[in-house]
Design a protein around this motif. Structure first.
Motif, PDB file in Angstrom:
ATOM      1  N   ALA A 124       3.117   5.930  -2.762  1.00 24.11           N
ATOM      2  CA  ALA A 124       4.283   6.767  -3.065  1.00 24.11           C
ATOM      3  C   ALA A 124       4.533   6.837  -4.564  1.00 24.11           C
ATOM      4  O   ALA A 124       4.804   7.910  -5.126  1.00 24.11           O
TER       5      ALA A 124
ATOM      6  N   THR B 194       0.832  -1.210   0.000  1.00 24.72           N
ATOM      7  CA  THR B 194       0.000   0.000   0.000  1.00 24.72           C
ATOM      8  C   THR B 194       0.863   1.255   0.000  1.00 24.72           C
ATOM      9  O   THR B 194       0.624   2.199  -0.780  1.00 24.72           O
ATOM     10  N   MET B 195       1.868   1.291   0.861  1.00 22.95           N
ATOM     11  CA  MET B 195       2.744   2.458   0.927  1.00 22.95           C
ATOM     12  C   MET B 195       3.530   2.633  -0.373  1.00 22.95           C
ATOM     13  O   MET B 195       3.705   3.753  -0.864  1.00 22.95           O
TER      14      MET B 195
END
Length: 811
Positions: A786, A781-782
């Motif tokens: 990003a 998810t991160m």
């Protein structure tokens, strides 16, 4: 006549579409390239699926080749039978038109330099007739070969023929000493005839009461007569097996039943499940490619509104317009398919190189053949409809006269188009996240397996196998004396610190047998890992003693029935109290080929638990007995003070010094053993998942970039006004980044929901990690958030640098 008119119009649409695509070369290249990634990946994976699962075998009607198993209440499948039972089944059954026996056995080839171990298949004379494949060179067996006193014959496997004889047809008629028996080569089988993966086929006449060069049990395979169904065959074989049981009580499990499996079911690929999952993963990549191209077509639709309006004004109906637009989509798909085939041809070599050893049928031949190319064509056509239909309906379904009235003035393109592109890009992000979650779980699995707490040092241990022939070393005492002398000699080799012995290859695999502990409740047939060891085995493998002692050389030499167990064994079988002195029985050791009179062993020590199943990072109950008792040990483990490769030649020389005719095989460092047997499958899954996920991520980022870029182009006037009114760099970029963030977050939410459902499919590939691993989901998810913001930043940066005066003047 109507058909001819339709075809003429269709080919006209194709020509017109080709001219349009030729004018927009950059668009065409990007769209065809996106499709090529998805179609190429799908084609490469389907090549593997087709060759390994759908059509792996070259034998005549393999669905009629049946193995016969006797299955008990607890499962199991015994397809092997003593020779006497095989002959009873072959002679008295009424359902097979031919029955063959075969073995998987070590064959020693001597008389041509250093002794070599070959993979042999002792088979019945009718094997090649029943399998339905003729030799490539020479001939198959004939009736005269089965006459008593006839010269023994051999048939070579293709790969062995190429490797050893360079494909020389002159090998026919040559005599080879195989297992100390001279045989005449009469034929060579075709490349894909790899029945049991043999180097040499040794046809023989099987007789009751005899073994075939030490082979006691044989594998039975029968070809069903035409018109006989599997259920009929089971009913027809039942009386034969009941008769065998009456003459040999307890030969089969209680409440047994017969189970027939066809050739594909009997010999499936070990990575069959993984291949289907990877095929599904590459399907997601193809879907991302199609969505990406749909988004590109929607962007292009803005510049074609006047063209479509003119065609509508001249009388073209909606169906006619949709067909024209789909013709262009078809051309794009064909171009993408052609590029995809080229990518598949290149990628296929990499996939084949990564396939774990001994996991696919030996007969499988992975290539881009006609069925695979037909699949590519079908995928290309389906893709053209999938990515082309939505933009075509969008262009042909709006108010077609508006663009003519606008007379060339700028237009925002409409909210409907922006919403459609946003939905498509969010879908790309969702599909990309699903692939990334799968790749993340594969990474975690591989790290877990490679990070297993092994007690030994793989980079300092050399492993090798001594494949004993039962004909050459029929006497167990002679085999034990040979190994003891080899162990003694190896200890004198410079650089050797210790030499251990075993019957398996821990921690990759080892034999497991049911045990009984005297004075304890029955264990319901649970199995314990059995190590056939010598006194130095613990030193080599780095295992420490926590109670009592390990086996001494005196116990090993004297064949004392002592046993050492690990802590897991104590917890499961011995419970509280002193483990030393307890008696452990191994009933199966009373049966051939071991045939012990006494199957009990006294516990003399307990060792510390170490990982003994590296693929699952498990420690299961384990016991160590003197190798001289069971006498089936054939693996040596040599611990050195440096790189193990430096010891290879000197160590093998000690074996040849004791018996010049005894071959040595599988000599390799323990690092290589682990890489090939424990790490290869998770690494294969990881590499392919990672490639598909990375490509999916790149396509999704291009989609995000394209949406934000288009938004900047459509809102140039608005952005110019904001800047003129005092909006700074941060405000303008924040507005555009907010749009990108909303798309990414929407895609992530949908992707997380989809992943929670899809990861259940990955359960068979994930080891030592939960399929709902929070670290994998959070990390992906991160990463995606990003990356999405990064892709949005560049068009946002361009928007912040818009000249307000120029923007307003252009409007």
């Amino acid at each position: 006549m109507q058909l001819l008119t339709w075809l003429e119009q269709f080919f006209g649409d194709i020509r017109f579409g080709a001219r349009n695509l030729a004018k927009s070369r950059m668009f065409t290249a990007i769209a065809a390239g996106s499709l090529a990634l998805g179609i190429g990946g799908s084609t490469a994976m389907y090549s593997v699926i087709y060759a390994v699962i759908l059509d792996p075998f070259p034998y005549k009607e393999p669905h009629r080749l049946m193995s016969v198993g006797v299955q008990g209440p607890r499962g199991g499948y015994g397809g092997y039978y003593p020779i006497d039972q095989f002959l009873d089944i072959a002679e008295h059954n009424t359902v097979f038109e031919g029955v063959v026996a075969s073995t998987w056995s070590d064959v020693t080839w001597t008389g041509a330099g250093d002794p070599q171990r070959l993979r042999g298949n002792h088979c019945t004379m009718n094997t090649f007739e029943v399998m339905g494949v003729a030799p490539l060179v020479g001939r198959a067996t004939m009736a005269s070969d089965a006459v008593e006193g006839a010269e023994p014959v051999a048939i070579l496997g293709y790969k062995f023929w190429q490797r050893q004889f360079g494909g020389d047809p002159g090998v026919i008629g040559r005599k080879l000493r195989l297992n100390d028996r001279m045989r005449t080569v009469i034929g060579v089988m075709p490349m894909r005839f790899m029945w049991r993966g043999a180097d040499v086929y040794l046809p023989d006449v099987f007789h009751r009461g005899q073994t075939v060069e030490g082979e006691r049990d044989v594998f039975l395979l029968g070809r069903l007569k035409p018109g006989i169904a599997r259920e009929q065959a089971v009913a027809g074989l039942q009386p034969v097996f009941q008769d065998i049981e009456q003459r040999n009580p307890n030969v089969f499990p209680k409440q047994w039943k017969l189970v027939l499996r066809d050739f594909g079911e009997t010999f499936p690929s070990d990575i069959q499940g993984a291949l289907w999952i990877l095929f599904g993963a590459v399907g997601l990549l193809l879907l991302i490619s199609c969505v990406n191209v749909s988004s590109l077509l929607l962007s292009r639709a803005q510049s074609r509104r006047r063209e479509i309006a003119v065609r509508a004004e001249m009388g073209a109906g909606r169906f006619r317009l949709v067909r024209q637009l789909l013709a262009e989509s078809l051309l794009l798909a064909i171009a993408g398919g052609a590029l995809g085939v080229a990518l598949a041809a290149a990628g296929l070599r990499g996939i084949i190189a990564m396939v774990p050893p001994n996991t696919i049928p030996d007969e499988a031949h992975i290539t881009l053949n006609a069925p695979v190319l037909l699949f590519t064509l079908a995928v290309s056509v389906a893709a053209s409809l999938l990515f082309g239909l939505a933009p075509a309906l969008h262009l042909s379904g709006r108010d077609l006269l508006t663009p003519l009235k606008e007379a060339g003035r700028g237009s925002s393109g409409g909210a409907r188009q922006r919403v459609m592109r946003g939905v498509l890009v969010a879908g790309e992000v969702a599909l990309s996240l699903m692939l990334l979650v799968g790749a993340s779980l594969m990474i975690r699995t591989l790290i877990s397996i490679q990070g297993a707490n092994l007690a030994f040092h793989p980079d300092r241990i050399l492993t090798l196998r001594i494949p004993f022939s039962d004909e050459r070393y029929r006497d167990p005492g002679r085999r034990a004396a040979f190994l003891q002398e080899v162990l003694r000699r190896m200890q004198t080799v410079p650089g050797v610190l210790a030499v251990g012995i075993n019957g398996g290859l821990p921690p990759v695999y080892n034999a497991s047998l049911p045990v009984e502990v005297v004075g304890s409740a029955p264990q319901n047939g649970q199995r314990v890992m059995l190590d056939q060891s010598n006194g130095d085995y613990l030193k080599v493998m780095g295992i420490s003693v926590v109670q009592g002692r390990f086996l001494s050389d005196q116990e090993v030499n004297a064949r004392i029935h002592s046993v050492v167990v690990n802590q897991a064994f104590v917890r499961q079988y011995l419970g509280a109290g002193d483990a030393l002195g307890r008696l452990v029985r191994v009933p199966l050791l009373r049966q051939p080929p071991v045939s012990l009179a006494d199957d009990s062993f006294q516990v003399v020590g307990v060792v510390k638990d170490t990982v003994n199943r590296v693929s699952t990072n498990e420690t299961v109950p384990e016991m160590f007995v003197p190798f001289t008792i069971v006498n089936r040990a054939d693996r040596l483990f040599v611990l050195g003070n440096g790189r193990p490769e430096a010891l290879d030649k000197a160590v093998k020389a000690q074996v040849f010094a004791v018996d010049p005719g005894q071959p040595v095989m599988d000599d390799k460092p323990m690092e290589a053993v682990l890489a090939e047997n424990a790490y290869a499958r998770p690494r294969f899954n990881l590499l392919l998942f990672a490639v598909f996920a990375a490509l999916g991520l790149v396509l999704a980022l291009f989609g995000i970039y394209g949406v934000i870029s288009q938004a900047v182009a459509q809102q140039t006037r608005e952005i110019g006004i904001r800047i003129a009114l005092g909006a700074g760099f941060r405000q303008v970029t924040g507005m555009m980044l907010g749009l990108g963030a909303r798309l990414v977050v929407a895609g992530i939410v949908v992707g997380l929901v989809g992943s929670l459902a899809s990861v259940k499919v990955l359960a068979g590939l994930v080891r030592n990690v939960s399929t709902f691993d929070p670290y994998s989901f959070a990390g992906v998810t991160m990463l995606l958030l990003a990356a999405g913001l990064f892709a949005s930043f560049w068009p946002a940066r361009r928007a912040a640098r818009v000249d307000p005066v120029r923007a307003l003047r252009e409007e």
